[in-house]
Design an enzyme around this catalytic site. Sequence first.
Site, PDB file in Angstrom:
ATOM      1  N   LYS A 146       0.854  -1.188   0.000  1.00 23.87           N
ATOM      2  CA  LYS A 146       0.000   0.000   0.000  1.00 23.87           C
ATOM      3  C   LYS A 146       0.890   1.238   0.000  1.00 23.87           C
ATOM      4  O   LYS A 146       1.937   1.250   0.645  1.00 23.87           O
ATOM      5  CB  LYS A 146      -0.897   0.033   1.231  1.00 23.87           C
ATOM      6  CG  LYS A 146      -1.887  -1.110   1.298  1.00 23.87           C
ATOM      7  CD  LYS A 146      -2.728  -0.981   2.544  1.00 23.87           C
ATOM      8  CE  LYS A 146      -3.558  -2.234   2.755  1.00 23.87           C
ATOM      9  NZ  LYS A 146      -4.316  -2.172   4.002  1.00 23.87           N
ATOM     10  N   HIS A 149       0.728   6.752   2.982  1.00 19.71           N
ATOM     11  CA  HIS A 149      -0.160   7.916   2.929  1.00 19.71           C
ATOM     12  C   HIS A 149       0.047   8.812   4.150  1.00 19.71           C
ATOM     13  O   HIS A 149       0.810   8.507   5.056  1.00 19.71           O
ATOM     14  CB  HIS A 149      -1.624   7.500   2.759  1.00 19.71           C
ATOM     15  CG  HIS A 149      -2.183   6.681   3.885  1.00 19.71           C
ATOM     16  ND1 HIS A 149      -2.483   7.221   5.118  1.00 19.71           N
ATOM     17  CD2 HIS A 149      -2.507   5.368   3.963  1.00 19.71           C
ATOM     18  CE1 HIS A 149      -2.980   6.289   5.903  1.00 19.71           C
ATOM     19  NE2 HIS A 149      -3.006   5.148   5.234  1.00 19.71           N
ATOM     20  N   HIS A 152       0.248   7.777   7.814  1.00 16.26           N
ATOM     21  CA  HIS A 152       1.458   7.205   8.397  1.00 16.26           C
ATOM     22  C   HIS A 152       2.438   8.283   8.847  1.00 16.26           C
ATOM     23  O   HIS A 152       3.413   7.989   9.546  1.00 16.26           O
ATOM     24  CB  HIS A 152       2.179   6.314   7.373  1.00 16.26           C
ATOM     25  CG  HIS A 152       1.423   5.067   7.019  1.00 16.26           C
ATOM     26  ND1 HIS A 152       1.009   4.809   5.742  1.00 16.26           N
ATOM     27  CD2 HIS A 152       1.003   4.031   7.780  1.00 16.26           C
ATOM     28  CE1 HIS A 152       0.369   3.643   5.720  1.00 16.26           C
ATOM     29  NE2 HIS A 152       0.344   3.160   6.936  1.00 16.26           N
TER      30      HIS A 152
END
Length: 628
Positions: A146, A149, A152
Amino acid sequence: MTRTTDDLSINPESSCLDAYRSSIATQISSSLDIPLSTAYEGVDFGKKGIDFTVAIPRFRLKEKPAILADKVVSEFTPNEYLQSITRDGIFLHYICHTTNLIRTVLKQIYTLSKPTGSHPHGSYGCNNSGSGKQIVIEFSSPNIAKPFHAGHLRSTIIGTFLANLFDANGWKTIRLNYLGDWGKQYGLLAIGFQRYGSEEKLTNNAILHLFEVYVRVNKDVENEKENNPNKFSPTNQEAKELFKKMEDNDKETLDLWKRFRDLSIVEYEKLYRRLNVRFDVYGGESLVKEDLIMDSLEKLRSKNLLTKKTERESRIGAAALAAETISDGQDIGDDDQAPDALALDFDQYNLGKPVVQKGDGTTIYILRDIAGARQRYQLYNFNKMIYVIGDQQDLHVRQFFKALSLMEEPFADELEHVNFGKIHGMSSRKGEVKFLSDILDASKEAMLDQMKKNDEKMKDVTDPEYTSDEVGMTCVKIQDMSAKRAHAYTFDLQRMTSFEGDTGAYLQYAHVRLCSVQRKVALDGIIPRDNPDLIDTTLLTEPKVRELVFALASYPDVVKTAMKNYEPSTIVSYCFKISHLVSSAWETLIVRGQETELAQARLYVFQCTRSVLASAMRLLSLTPLDRM
């Protein structure tokens, strides 16, 4: 020499103000006949215009505070540290000896700001309170396959700050990135790749393509549940079976999973380098030893901490806990929970019954967290371990901390959870994600556009791309760290890249302007002197100098305060305080065109200020710039 009494550490060699506090404490101790350590702990910073304040009632002595205050005042003796004392009711206010304060503080900053082998940027603000101790800090911890983004961001920069902070306090710090690389969601991703994957897209942009696949397959699950009266999802069931194959070491399944993991780490490492973040260890759920997982399960069983949990109980429990427990893609055992799962019986502690093993034998991540903590203690024999995890997982952390405590693990009391509020407006499951690389790119472009408006300054910048990127990242980080950790906020790119007020751009500009002083005076033939004893600090008589110097002297105390509250905002506020003081001093502390000795003295102040501001910025993982 360091003198330690109870929790008190006095070290004038690293913090000049300790000597001034000690002088106050010595006189208080003598006048009131109390221990020196008690007196020292009663010496606080004063309000504006006052250096230190002592509140007599805090000593809890029998005699009336007013009488005791009079006694201290009557016996006060000025010395090389203290200039005067005044009484304000039950408070005593002290003013330090100005000439000596300016001389000793600036000399200490100048001396300790020189690079050494252990401190490449100098050691001013550092201390050895953690000498001989080791800490593990787990932070960032994104889920593989993933994109990284903005959600985080908080764990990453708070964790980096804490690691820098513990380094500054003398600890040996192990920075650990515990990747979310295991669980049913990787079975789900494998199914998604079978349905929607493209080798060409995977080659061109692996992370983005895997994310797109993840969103599409999750949509399949949602549609299946909506169209099924029992909320059953065949895709979810298939994902469970694939994950079981992973746990059973099925080679084909693991090969695909490893490919996703390796591609993700490569992309993450690029972003970490850009963010000025480093790790000593890349761990992950998958790297927790299987035998330790099973041993942890047996230990929980032997302590009578386990109970069986039916499918219905698991479904109800998951519904009740989902809002607080589910993280980005982690599997807690939801409505497709198998019957006869094993759970921790924590109802008596108001911690529910978290499942540790499903009925099909697959493990839940709380069990891997328990085993992982034990594994780390075996590897590092740490004195403390901190988990930097969002407050959405407060319950989960309390649950596995409690488990370790009831298992009587020797390190259980040394675990800490440093949480933080959520950034609203994101969900990787629905695709509503602001990728951090896009945020940084947008910030970089905004800063580059701003820099291009000043042709003269642009000529001085050797690498506009690098400079604008660093300023942009500073803006993103400062906006996030300015508030208390616990504060949640709604993601807003415009707020992050704002040029108004106390922003990252303003902070970098303050440092750049301090750097420019030395370049400009060099045109007049003024070169900084290497020996601070050759600088006449008695010429520094302006009130602004004293105010600025005292603020610089407080930096070691600010670092200690941040060590107590784990708040990056403590250091951010200090950076802006120094920047504002400098900004207000430019008109009165003119260097160019002054007589040589006065120019040298004022340049000395700005040199020391630049060193302290740069040190504080580095603590925040920022890269101080000298031109922009």
